[in-house]
Scaffold this motif. Structure first.
Motif, PDB file in Angstrom:
ATOM      1  N   GLU A 144      32.860   1.775 -31.550  1.00  0.00           N
ATOM      2  CA  GLU A 144      33.420   1.052 -32.688  1.00  0.00           C
ATOM      3  C   GLU A 144      34.488   0.060 -32.233  1.00  0.00           C
ATOM      4  O   GLU A 144      34.581  -1.048 -32.733  1.00  0.00           O
ATOM      5  N   TRP A 145      35.271   0.477 -31.234  1.00  0.00           N
ATOM      6  CA  TRP A 145      36.350  -0.367 -30.710  1.00  0.00           C
ATOM      7  C   TRP A 145      35.805  -1.227 -29.568  1.00  0.00           C
ATOM      8  O   TRP A 145      35.035  -0.766 -28.741  1.00  0.00           O
ATOM      9  N   PHE A 146      36.180  -2.512 -29.534  1.00  0.00           N
ATOM     10  CA  PHE A 146      35.577  -3.456 -28.575  1.00  0.00           C
ATOM     11  C   PHE A 146      35.778  -3.044 -27.116  1.00  0.00           C
ATOM     12  O   PHE A 146      34.974  -3.392 -26.248  1.00  0.00           O
ATOM     13  N   THR A 147      36.842  -2.286 -26.804  1.00  0.00           N
ATOM     14  CA  THR A 147      37.121  -1.928 -25.398  1.00  0.00           C
ATOM     15  C   THR A 147      35.974  -1.115 -24.798  1.00  0.00           C
ATOM     16  O   THR A 147      35.636  -1.286 -23.622  1.00  0.00           O
ATOM     17  N   ALA A 148      35.365  -0.233 -25.614  1.00  0.00           N
ATOM     18  CA  ALA A 148      34.244   0.572 -25.115  1.00  0.00           C
ATOM     19  C   ALA A 148      33.057  -0.326 -24.786  1.00  0.00           C
ATOM     20  O   ALA A 148      32.396  -0.178 -23.745  1.00  0.00           O
ATOM     21  N   ARG A 149      32.788  -1.321 -25.647  1.00  0.00           N
ATOM     22  CA  ARG A 149      31.644  -2.216 -25.440  1.00  0.00           C
ATOM     23  C   ARG A 149      31.877  -3.122 -24.226  1.00  0.00           C
ATOM     24  O   ARG A 149      30.944  -3.423 -23.484  1.00  0.00           O
ATOM     25  N   VAL A 150      33.127  -3.537 -24.021  1.00  0.00           N
ATOM     26  CA  VAL A 150      33.468  -4.331 -22.822  1.00  0.00           C
ATOM     27  C   VAL A 150      33.147  -3.530 -21.559  1.00  0.00           C
ATOM     28  O   VAL A 150      32.533  -4.044 -20.613  1.00  0.00           O
ATOM     29  N   SER A 151      33.559  -2.262 -21.534  1.00  0.00           N
ATOM     30  CA  SER A 151      33.329  -1.407 -20.357  1.00  0.00           C
ATOM     31  C   SER A 151      31.846  -1.153 -20.133  1.00  0.00           C
ATOM     32  O   SER A 151      31.373  -1.105 -18.989  1.00  0.00           O
ATOM     33  N   ALA A 152      31.082  -0.994 -21.213  1.00  0.00           N
ATOM     34  CA  ALA A 152      29.650  -0.678 -21.099  1.00  0.00           C
ATOM     35  C   ALA A 152      28.907  -1.736 -20.290  1.00  0.00           C
ATOM     36  O   ALA A 152      28.004  -1.409 -19.502  1.00  0.00           O
ATOM     37  N   CYS A 153      29.282  -3.000 -20.450  1.00  0.00           N
ATOM     38  CA  CYS A 153      28.560  -4.101 -19.773  1.00  0.00           C
ATOM     39  C   CYS A 153      28.535  -3.929 -18.256  1.00  0.00           C
ATOM     40  O   CYS A 153      27.589  -4.357 -17.598  1.00  0.00           O
ATOM     41  N   GLY A 154      29.558  -3.316 -17.696  1.00  0.00           N
ATOM     42  CA  GLY A 154      29.633  -3.158 -16.237  1.00  0.00           C
ATOM     43  C   GLY A 154      28.874  -1.964 -15.693  1.00  0.00           C
ATOM     44  O   GLY A 154      28.911  -1.705 -14.477  1.00  0.00           O
ATOM     45  N   LEU A 155      28.168  -1.221 -16.566  1.00  0.00           N
ATOM     46  CA  LEU A 155      27.498   0.015 -16.134  1.00  0.00           C
ATOM     47  C   LEU A 155      25.976  -0.047 -16.196  1.00  0.00           C
ATOM     48  O   LEU A 155      25.296   0.826 -15.664  1.00  0.00           O
ATOM     49  N   PHE A 156      25.432  -1.074 -16.845  1.00  0.00           N
ATOM     50  CA  PHE A 156      23.974  -1.142 -17.045  1.00  0.00           C
ATOM     51  C   PHE A 156      23.211  -1.194 -15.720  1.00  0.00           C
ATOM     52  O   PHE A 156      22.132  -0.619 -15.591  1.00  0.00           O
ATOM     53  N   HIS A 157      23.761  -1.896 -14.710  1.00  0.00           N
ATOM     54  CA  HIS A 157      23.023  -2.045 -13.438  1.00  0.00           C
ATOM     55  C   HIS A 157      22.919  -0.718 -12.683  1.00  0.00           C
ATOM     56  O   HIS A 157      22.083  -0.578 -11.778  1.00  0.00           O
ATOM     57  N   ILE A 158      23.750   0.265 -13.040  1.00  0.00           N
ATOM     58  CA  ILE A 158      23.650   1.602 -12.432  1.00  0.00           C
ATOM     59  C   ILE A 158      22.616   2.440 -13.192  1.00  0.00           C
ATOM     60  O   ILE A 158      21.799   3.157 -12.597  1.00  0.00           O
ATOM     61  N   ALA A 159      22.645   2.344 -14.524  1.00  0.00           N
ATOM     62  CA  ALA A 159      21.775   3.187 -15.364  1.00  0.00           C
ATOM     63  C   ALA A 159      20.317   2.722 -15.357  1.00  0.00           C
ATOM     64  O   ALA A 159      19.393   3.537 -15.437  1.00  0.00           O
ATOM     65  N   TYR A 160      20.092   1.420 -15.238  1.00  0.00           N
ATOM     66  CA  TYR A 160      18.749   0.849 -15.475  1.00  0.00           C
ATOM     67  C   TYR A 160      17.677   1.271 -14.464  1.00  0.00           C
ATOM     68  O   TYR A 160      16.577   1.681 -14.865  1.00  0.00           O
ATOM     69  N   PRO A 161      17.916   1.199 -13.136  1.00  0.00           N
ATOM     70  CA  PRO A 161      16.810   1.418 -12.179  1.00  0.00           C
ATOM     71  C   PRO A 161      16.115   2.770 -12.323  1.00  0.00           C
ATOM     72  O   PRO A 161      14.902   2.870 -12.115  1.00  0.00           O
ATOM     73  N   SER A 162      16.818   3.833 -12.658  1.00  0.00           N
ATOM     74  CA  SER A 162      16.223   5.171 -12.703  1.00  0.00           C
ATOM     75  C   SER A 162      15.653   5.519 -14.080  1.00  0.00           C
ATOM     76  O   SER A 162      15.036   6.572 -14.253  1.00  0.00           O
ATOM     77  N   ALA A 163      15.867   4.656 -15.090  1.00  0.00           N
ATOM     78  CA  ALA A 163      15.433   4.972 -16.461  1.00  0.00           C
ATOM     79  C   ALA A 163      13.917   4.841 -16.603  1.00  0.00           C
ATOM     80  O   ALA A 163      13.304   3.987 -15.951  1.00  0.00           O
ATOM     81  N   PRO A 164      13.264   5.683 -17.453  1.00  0.00           N
ATOM     82  CA  PRO A 164      11.835   5.507 -17.748  1.00  0.00           C
ATOM     83  C   PRO A 164      11.624   4.209 -18.544  1.00  0.00           C
ATOM     84  O   PRO A 164      12.573   3.630 -19.060  1.00  0.00           O
ATOM     85  N   GLU A 165      10.374   3.769 -18.655  1.00  0.00           N
ATOM     86  CA  GLU A 165      10.058   2.451 -19.208  1.00  0.00           C
ATOM     87  C   GLU A 165      10.612   2.250 -20.618  1.00  0.00           C
ATOM     88  O   GLU A 165      11.166   1.199 -20.939  1.00  0.00           O
ATOM     89  N   THR A 166      10.441   3.276 -21.474  1.00  0.00           N
ATOM     90  CA  THR A 166      10.923   3.124 -22.858  1.00  0.00           C
ATOM     91  C   THR A 166      12.441   2.963 -22.905  1.00  0.00           C
ATOM     92  O   THR A 166      12.975   2.180 -23.691  1.00  0.00           O
ATOM     93  N   LEU A 167      13.116   3.708 -22.047  1.00  0.00           N
ATOM     94  CA  LEU A 167      14.579   3.625 -21.999  1.00  0.00           C
ATOM     95  C   LEU A 167      15.031   2.280 -21.437  1.00  0.00           C
ATOM     96  O   LEU A 167      16.038   1.712 -21.882  1.00  0.00           O
ATOM     97  N   LYS A 168      14.262   1.756 -20.462  1.00  0.00           N
ATOM     98  CA  LYS A 168      14.584   0.429 -19.907  1.00  0.00           C
ATOM     99  C   LYS A 168      14.528  -0.636 -20.999  1.00  0.00           C
ATOM    100  O   LYS A 168      15.397  -1.513 -21.080  1.00  0.00           O
ATOM    101  N   THR A 169      13.482  -0.556 -21.848  1.00  0.00           N
ATOM    102  CA  THR A 169      13.339  -1.510 -22.951  1.00  0.00           C
ATOM    103  C   THR A 169      14.550  -1.424 -23.879  1.00  0.00           C
ATOM    104  O   THR A 169      15.102  -2.440 -24.314  1.00  0.00           O
TER     105      THR A 169
END
Length: 587
Positions: free
Chosen positions: A137-162
């Motif tokens: 809800e607070w913008f600070t959490a969303r700002v931080s999230a942007c820097g974590l996608f490149h770690i989470a994405y490679p191991s995710a299954p196809e539906t989760l990647k989408t």
């Protein structure tokens, strides 16, 4: 018990300190989290310490920053990678705080931990964390999230990647500019993990959305990553999707965006191939060189040599050289300084004829610039020109300017000239050097600035190495020894410094016959500073001369100095005598 390890403080005391009102005590406790964890053991660290940290509602940013940093290296203390997920909870809380540096450190620590986690754990624990932050809800959490996608994405299954791509797309269009800025600055990291098909479709769409943002800070961060993004695409795709954006941005209404384009343009050239450089990027670069903002011209001028290297000499002469001439007369001294630091590198690109005809007048103009940094930057790169135009032309055109700068009122300019002298000596040859520059080298020994005198002494050593002992005996020694009778004690100290440097180069015979008598005579000087420098020089000459000379000449002189009324003279004399004793024992 080892004294190397930090003592294991009582755990209760450290945990009490975490709750103490005194910030320094709390900081000390946070910085000793590894000590607490070692004492508690892995299981209790997971079940007691980490939940305690998760609930810790400290409001001091310095304490939170230290905690974010410590948790990034905490995997060994919780039982290894299989239990790494327990560290995510306290770091997730830290990702939502208001202070930027705390959030950045928490994201950095999460990336460290995520890169070591097992694939199943990433899907089960890390990816849900990213999604929660992205939906915060607070913008600070969303700002931080942007820097974590490149770690989470490679191991995710196809539906989760989408789903992750879709979430990132939403962050790129967030209502808060701070979130869009974070999405723009992290886009190239995320793009590096995305499959080629989705890169061209989804990621490029996000990139185009960010480049059309109404906030210039978002647009410039999109530009900052465009070179890295361009290298992930095929050259034709880069030319079609990224090149038009850059060309448009080179005329952006915000000077900050144009500044970023000037910095990134050369890196982008490597990704697009030669034809787009000639047709699109070259006109854009020329516009930036002539920009009405000095900061943009500074950034563009600093890349002029690199840009010329990827062009043909003809194109460089036709398009870049006229801009370089204008920049050399720019009203901003900082633009001229930026140009001076790189313009010499254009000489090998343009070749001898164009350098003589077109560049040499620019060099001479910058060498005589009223601003010392401009002159300094030109002097430091003179060797690049020598290789192209040859020493004869250099001596006729640039040498008079160099001689003039050797007496410049700014001591840093004089220092730069001194440091360049050995290279110049190598290129000029001994005869020409003696004729034109020999006198200057002696003149610097009596400069009013210590750094110049010291550099001049070092310069004599390097010249003696270049031209040999015989040359030094004829051209350096007689003039240097004249300083022994100088009325100014600082000049006499410079003489001692020069002797300590050139003695090892000239060898034992010349040192014993010419230099040592001068040093011994200086030991009777009335100034204590001279006398303790004599002791230091004698100590440095122990390894140069024969042992018999040490015993016959150096030792008696040091013994006499060791009885001097001045404490510093005695100290250095005793040090010299100890060195003699060590040499004697080892031999």
């Amino acid at each position: 018990m080892s004294t190397v390890e930090a003592p294991l403080y009582p755990i209760a005391v450290l945990i009490d300190e975490l709750k103490n009102d005194d910030i320094q005590l709390r900081l000390n406790s946070i910085r000793r989290l590894s000590t607490i964890a070692r004492a508690l053991g892995e299981e209790r660290t997971r079940s007691e310490l980490i939940p305690f940290l998760s609930e810790n509602n400290d409001d001091d940013d310095e304490v939170l920053l230290a905690m974010a940093e410590e948790l990034g290296v905490f995997i060994p203390y919780v039982g290894g990678v299989e239990h790494a997920h327990v560290l995510l909870t306290p770091l997730e809380t830290l990702c939502t705080v208001e202070e930027t540096c705390v959030r950045d450190k928490a994201v950095e620590s999460l990336c460290k931990i995520g890169s070591q986690m097992r694939e199943n754990d990433l899907i089960e624990w890390f990816t849900p964390l990213v999604k929660r932050l992205a939906a915060g809800e607070w913008f600070t959490a969303r700002v931080s999230a942007c820097g974590l996608f490149h770690i989470a994405y490679p191991s995710a299954p196809e539906t989760l990647k989408t789903e992750l791509r879709s979430i990132y797309g939403q962050l790129c269009q967030d209502d808060m500019p701070m979130v869009r800025r974070s999405a723009a600055s992290n886009l190239w990291k995320f793009a590096g993990t995305v499959e080629s098909a989705h890169l061209k479709a989804d990621i490029m769409q996000m990139f185009e959305d960010l480049t059309q943002d109404d906030q210039d800070t978002v647009r410039l961060l999109a530009v900052e990553g465009c070179a890295a993004l361009g290298k992930l695409l095929e050259p034709q795709d880069c030319a079609a999707r990224i090149l038009p954006v850059i060309v448009t941005f080179s005329q952006d209404k915000s000077w900050r965006v144009r500044y970023m384009v000037a910095n990134q343009l050369y890196e982008l050239c490597e990704a697009v191939g030669p034809e787009p450089i000639r047709t699109d990027l070259l006109p854009a670069y020329v516009r930036l060189l002539r920009d009405n903002e000095a900061e943009v011209r500074i950034a563009a001028a600093g890349k002029v040599t690199k840009f010329c290297q990827i062009l043909s000499p003809e194109l460089a002469i036709q398009h870049i050289l006229p801009c370089v001439k204008e920049l050399s007369l720019d009203s901003s001294q900082h633009v001229r300084a930026a140009l001076a630091s790189v313009v010499m590198g254009m000489a090998p690109v343009l070749g001898k004829d164009a350098t003589i005809e077109q560049l040499l007048p620019i060099f001479l103009s910058l060498l005589k610039d009223e601003f010392p940094d401009v002159r300094l930057n030109i002097i430091s790169k003179l060797d690049q020109v020598n290789q192209v135009i040859g020493i004869d032309l250099l001596s006729q055109s640039l040498l008079p300017a160099i001689v003039e700068l050797a007496e410049d009122r700014h001591w840093r300019v004089r220092l730069a000239i001194i440091e360049y002298i050995p290279l110049l000596a190598n290129q000029l040859g001994v005869g020409f050097f003696d004729d034109k520059l020999g006198g200057l080298c002696m003149q610097w020994l009596q400069d009013k600035v210590y750094s110049i005198r010291d550099a001049a002494a070092n310069n004599l050593k390097r010249l003696a190495e270049e031209f040999g002992p015989d040359w030094a005996m004829q051209h350096i020694i007689p003039q240097v020894l004249e300083i022994a009778n100088d009325s100014h004690y600082l000049h006499r100290m410079t003489l001692l410094r020069a002797i300590s440097l050139i003695g090892p180069v000239l060898g034992s015979e010349i040192t014993c016959s010419k230099l040592l008598p001068v040093v011994v005579n200086a030991s009777k000087d009335r100034v204590p500073n001279i006398k303790f420098n004599v002791a230091k020089v004698l100590q440095s000459l122990i390894s140069v001369v024969d042992q018999s000379v040490v015993e016959k000449t150096i030792r008696p002189c040091l013994v006499e100095l060791s009885e001097d009324p001045d404490v510093d003279v005695r100290y250095f004399a005793v040090q010299g005598l100890q060195s003699i004793d060590q040499v004697t024992m080892s031999s």
